[in-house]
Design an enzyme around this catalytic site. Sequence first.
Site, PDB file in Angstrom:
ATOM      1  N   SER A   1       0.821  -0.929  -0.172  1.00 28.50           N
ATOM      2  CA  SER A   1       0.278   0.091  -0.150  1.00 28.50           C
ATOM      3  C   SER A   1       1.085   1.374  -0.421  1.00 28.50           C
ATOM      4  O   SER A   1       0.017   2.751  -0.166  1.00 28.50           O
ATOM      5  CB  SER A   1      -0.677   0.266   0.931  1.00 28.50           C
ATOM      6  OG  SER A   1      -1.773  -1.082   1.296  1.00 28.50           O
ATOM      7  N   THR A   2       2.250   0.990   0.522  1.00 28.56           N
ATOM      8  CA  THR A   2       3.160   2.222  -0.029  1.00 28.56           C
ATOM      9  C   THR A   2       2.952   3.714  -1.210  1.00 28.56           C
ATOM     10  O   THR A   2       3.157   4.301  -1.505  1.00 28.56           O
ATOM     11  CB  THR A   2       4.334   2.240   0.083  1.00 28.56           C
ATOM     12  OG1 THR A   2       4.548   0.907  -0.395  1.00 28.56           O
ATOM     13  CG2 THR A   2       4.296   2.097   1.618  1.00 28.56           C
TER      14      THR A   2
END
Length: 680
Positions: free
Chosen positions: A382-383
């Site tokens: 998700s970064t």
Amino acid sequence: MKNNGKKKKNHVPLRLNALFLSVFVLFSVLILRLGYVQIVKGEEYKRTAYMTENVTTKLDSPRGKMYDSKFRVAVDNEPVFSITYTRTRGSRAEDRLLAARRLAMYIEKDTKDITVRDRKDFYILMYPKEASAKVTKKEKQKLSDEEYYKLLLSRITKEEISQFSDQDLEALAIKREMDRGYALTPQRIKIGATAQEVAKISEHLPELQGVDIKSDAQRSYPFGESFRDIFGQVKQIPKSRMDYYTARGNERNDLVGTSFLEEQYESLLRGEKTKIKYVTDKSGNPVGEPVEKDGARGNDLVLTVDMELQKRVEKVIEDELKESITGKDAYDNRQLNSAYVVMMNPKTGEILSLAGKEYDRDSRKFKNTPFGNIYNSYVMGSTVKGATVLTGMQQGVVDPNTIIFDAPLTFGDGRQMKSHEYMGAIGPVKALERSSNVYMWHIAMRLSGYDYSQKRFTDHKVNEAFQTLRNAYSQFGLGVQTGIDLPSEATGYHTGMSDELSQAMFFAIGQFDTYTPLQMAQYVSTIANDGYRMKPHLLKEVRQPAENPAELGKLLFRNEPEVMNRLEMKQEYLDVVKQGFRQVMAGSNGTAAWIFKNKEYKPAGKTGTAEIDKKTGLYNKTLVGYAPYDNPEVAFAVVVPNIREDFTNNEIGEGILDAYFELKKESLSNKPEPVKNNIQ
């Protein structure tokens, strides 16, 4: 009276005649002597003149030093003694073998680089009769010299080359070095000879023809193993790169940088060589003593890395890994063995720290692996959602006010896809704060021409969605070279394209392509820097060597910040993502707020969890961010591969930011006396 005058005048011609006679005699002697030299001895003197020749060889001088960003010496030159061998032009392989065997009696030589081919060549030299018997005369008559040699090598057995003693192998290793150099060029056999070895060789120098002891310099590292791999290695030119270096004017026996910074800045670090002048006879043997002219040390590099910060970051990584590997979660984390951190200035691209640790479960020890930030790539999870949201806005499928209902998605085949929790109606800021997968999937579906409300494609363009996302990500430095000033870097792995909608959706949440930690640091730096992607670099300045160690030499070059590209985004889009990143670390529902909410340095960032093995429950845990959020001065990326559900990534992130701002406070409150800065 008149007769007396005449007598006096008659004396003058007599004296002149005597003078002329003397001059005539002297010239006659000189002419006879010249005739003798030219006619009788001419050929002899001519032969003598042709028998001598002036030959000049060169030897490396000490390399330039490397300083950290605070002008502390990080790479230095330590005075050592080197054992050298200078072969004459008529030297034979048998002569060098004899010299090597004698020298092996007095020094220890590492044999780890000896190859099978070296052993076979050594066997041929050691046992010429046995070797030549392996090829019959008939076979030899039909073969060229090269074919004969290859056939001979192929018939030497593994058992035959395994019979050498340790001293034989040392002699082989020494001879390998002797063979590398040119005639009359000192070839280093061993750098850093011990006092005992120097004493033994000094005692036996008369019987060691061609062997000498020379003062030399060897790289030393005041900060120990910290950042050592990125400094690089200095070795003799590898055989595989011999043509490359010799084409650029290097000698075969040169010591050169063979990796990382030593290789990247070889032309700056390499000094002016010491020149050694020989007078040789017709056979190429030296006549008299050689004359040496000292060279000069190479230029010094000032790096962007703060070595004190580097050491603290390494300690943070090791402490947190140790807790996860040996603590209460040891069994669950039995496949965890590494973590990586990159810290950089988002406004200039200066690398502040490049750290990695790897745990060896056999020895139960940690080692530094900072190069993993450059060469290892992972799915980051998700970064990357900041890039996904910005791509959606850029392409017009969402805007800063777009509300999407976060609830499980269902498809015709019964599949259900959902976020880690039910979120309801959310906009882009909340989607980043709470790390909504559903929001990102809707962006991917809209880019792909899929209408989720009608469960059908209005325009099937999944491949185009892939390409759109990948092209947009590359603007941040994801999936492309960052441009760091090192000889090479990995760009991650592009998994390819797919017509499957689900794969485009996975791409949008960081579960498809792989990226390096350095790329992740450049990505978040680009967001922190209002869309300007800066070229990361390790070199800050180049300076001339100073005679006084307490001074810095004259400034030759300063590395200015370089913008690689500007994101094709409106500032209001970037502000939305930056607000979302701040909420991740300070919002009531932020995924990292529990650890960063009350920090004085006001960080912003994004957490990530990438599933890599569903059966074993292994993840890559990641974290990117910057601080302070309203005036960023440091950006970072943390990657912890092969871990189960754990918060090691966040704890490492907290530790490294704490270290950065603690050092900043210390430097402001207790400034040391600066090194004299000679920039005249």
